[in-house]
Design an enzyme around this catalytic site. Structure first.
Site, PDB file in Angstrom:
ATOM      1  N   PHE A   1     -67.875  11.273-104.240  1.00 36.96           N
ATOM      2  CA  PHE A   1     -69.069  11.857-104.855  1.00 36.96           C
ATOM      3  C   PHE A   1     -69.335  11.341-106.269  1.00 36.96           C
ATOM      4  O   PHE A   1     -70.450  11.458-106.765  1.00 36.96           O
ATOM      5  CB  PHE A   1     -68.973  13.389-104.843  1.00 36.96           C
ATOM      6  N   LYS A   2     -68.350  10.741-106.906  1.00 35.05           N
ATOM      7  CA  LYS A   2     -68.561  10.297-108.278  1.00 35.05           C
ATOM      8  C   LYS A   2     -69.606   9.183-108.369  1.00 35.05           C
ATOM      9  O   LYS A   2     -70.193   8.962-109.417  1.00 35.05           O
ATOM     10  CB  LYS A   2     -67.238   9.904-108.907  1.00 35.05           C
ATOM     11  N   ASP A   3     -69.860   8.509-107.240  1.00 37.57           N
ATOM     12  CA  ASP A   3     -70.921   7.500-107.225  1.00 37.57           C
ATOM     13  C   ASP A   3     -72.274   8.083-107.635  1.00 37.57           C
ATOM     14  O   ASP A   3     -73.098   7.390-108.225  1.00 37.57           O
ATOM     15  CB  ASP A   3     -71.080   6.908-105.815  1.00 37.57           C
TER      16      ASP A   3
ATOM     17  N   THR B   1     -62.836   8.418-110.115  1.00 33.63           N
ATOM     18  CA  THR B   1     -63.705   8.066-111.241  1.00 33.63           C
ATOM     19  C   THR B   1     -63.553   6.604-111.624  1.00 33.63           C
ATOM     20  O   THR B   1     -64.535   5.905-111.846  1.00 33.63           O
ATOM     21  CB  THR B   1     -63.364   8.920-112.482  1.00 33.63           C
TER      22      THR B   1
END
Ligand SMILES: *Cc1c(COP(=O)(O)O)cnc(C)c1O
Length: 499
Positions: free
Chosen positions: A112-114, A147
């Site tokens: 999800f950090k994208d 991250t």
């Protein structure tokens, strides 16, 4: 006056613009930047289902990044949410049983950090132009696995930037490490640190706040910034998908417009769930935010007992991106529940720094009612992966499983409630194939990462995402560089100041 930013620790309440806060990352006093007020959405909820992801991102982010022009912001968004995602929905909603799963793993690094890190480099280079910055930006990042890769992918070969990533040498999954070691980009640098994530993060924060080092950087035309979730350029792009999830719930006729839903969020540094808190304050009908932790359950204790105590064993779990004992973004929540009292926030953080512990008053604790907190230990995480597989043949990753398990606990304890829950699904199962296979009782769990990948493919019938195809085909992996946590400064200097 338009919205500005100030530090959670600045008694004088000095303010700076959004673009300045994005460039700085962390405030010099050690505090985190917060908006001078939380904006309310300026569109009607009934418009939500009509917005594309990009349009929604624009509508939300313009409320926060007030010194970006409409054109600048739209351009950044256009760059971020294009064909590096494998669906133009960006964040599709699927269902297992009655529970919704917001899939945030369709970006280039399948976690999800994208969502934030595909956007941040564009925000940062735009901010640099706006502020007539002459220096090169050096991104310094500690990562618990996701991250670092997502930030390198975002910043790789972006002009005027360099990125240096530190990760705990035994604290990330095989796939995560391979993803980092096969990163492209002449401006990307990676070190494995002899210590856990908290050690790496604490040292990165110290480097970012080291005045002498900052001067040395300036003398060489560099300046630090941060891509960690403390940066407002990371935090607010995450608000968007809460609204987007809600819109999809309405579109799929799971709820009627205006009725509330819960979100269950697998939590580590408290960035993702804090974005949900902002969404609620902005006017999204959210009933409860479920703070889901793994065996490192420091946050569960905080919400249930009002005590934050990092003096406890640190566990390496199957959900490594949540193996965190110091949740940086919690400082922002403390600021809000203390009615934006800077002094009170600063004192709590000083106690944490000195004693590794603080206690909030029962009065303040009452204002945590937006949240419900629980955790899943390793067996519970594995059994949740198995439960979903038996339910409909789908495989979920261990981070998602933690949140899925906590959603189940919440529903059991509120069995009369008709409020639906959306689980924030933060990673593709292919990012953690061995842990997923343990949940599925598959012996390939104990094989190498590459064998485990193939076994998981067989079991799930799910095509490999592009990120995995690349990993399997890519050679020329860099050698792993292990350094002592006391040598991080030396490593940074070695990269920036070599003759
Ligand atoms: C980073 C991460 C989390 C935790 O998010 P925070 O914002 O740190 O709370 C959960 N799941 C995955 C897969 C992650 O990469």
């Amino acid at each position: 006056m338009s919205l500005q930013y100030r530090s959670t620790r600045d008694l004088k309440a000095n303010t700076i613009s959004a673009s300045e806060a994005i460039l700085k990352g962390l405030s010099a006093d050690g505090g985190l930047y917060v908006p001078t007020s939380i904006p309310k959405i300026d569109f009607d909820l009934s418009e939500l289902p009509g917005f594309s992801y990009k349009e929604l991102a624009f509508r939300i982010l313009k409320l926060f990044y007030t010194d970006f022009s409409e054109n600048e912001l739209r351009k950044c968004i256009e760059h971020a949410y294009g064909d590096t995602f494998d669906t133009n929905l960006i964040a599709p909603l699927s269902f297992h049983g009655e529970t919704g799963y917001l899939e945030l793993f369709h970006g280039p690094t399948i976690a999800f950090k994208d969502i934030a890190l595909q956007l941040l480099p564009h925000l940062m280079t735009t901010a640099a132009q706006k502020n007539h910055l002459q220096n090169k930006i050096v991104i310094l990042t500690a990562t618990s696995g996701d991250t670092g890769k997502a930030a390198m992918e975002g910043f790789a070969d972006v002009d005027g930037t360099k990125i240096i990533v530190f990760y705990p040498k035994d604290g990330v999954s095989f796939i995560q490490e391979q993803q980092m070691l096969t990163q492209k980009g002449k401006n990307t640098f990676i070190f494995a640190v002899d210590g856990n994530f908290d050690v790496a993060q604490t040292n990165v924060k110290k480097l970012l706040n080291n005045e002498e080092l900052s001067r040395e950087l300036a003398d060489n035309n560099y300046q630090f910034s941060s891509a960690n979730s403390i940066n407002i350029g990371r935090l607010f792009p995450q608000v968007v998908y809460y609204f987007y999830a809600y819109a999809q719930m309405v579109k799929q006729k799971k709820i009627t417009l205006g009725s509330a839903i819960n979100f269950s969020v697998p939590t580590g540094n408290f960035g993702d769930i804090l974005a949900g808190y902002y969404a609620k304050k902005m006017g999204l009908p959210i009933n409860k935010l479920l703070c889901a932790s793994n065996k490192n359950n420091v946050l569960t204790e905080f919400f249930n007992e009002g005590v934050y105590d990092r003096n406890r064993p640190f566990y390496v779990t199957s959900s490594p991106s949540m193996d965190i004992l110091v949740s940086s973004n919690l400082e922002r929540l403390l600021f809000y529940i203390n009615n934006e009292d800077v002094q009170a926030t600063t004192e709590l953080m000083a106690q944490l720094n000195e004693h590794g512990k603080y206690t909030i008053s029962s009065e303040i604790k009452n204002s945590l009612s937006d949240f419900f907190a629980a955790f899943a230990d390793e067996d519970q995480t594995a059994s949740e992966i198995s439960r979903i597989y038996k339910l409909d043949g789908s495989v979920i990753d261990p981070h998602t499983a933690v949140a899925s398990y906590v959603a189940k606990i919440y529903e059991e304890r509120h069995s009369d409630s008709t409020i639906p829950t959306v689980v924030i699904s933060t990673a593709s199962p292919y990012k953690f194939p061995q842990s997923v296979l343990i949940g599925l009782h598959d012996p390939a769990a104990f094989e190498s990462g590459f064998i485990a990948l193939q076994a998981l493919k067989k079991k799930s019938n799910l095509a490999f995402p592009k990120a995995i195809e690349q990993l399997l085909s890519k050679q020329g992996s860099r050698a792993k560089k292990i350094i002592s946590s006391s040598d991080m400064k030396k490593a940074v200097k070695g990269i920036l100041f070599k003759k």
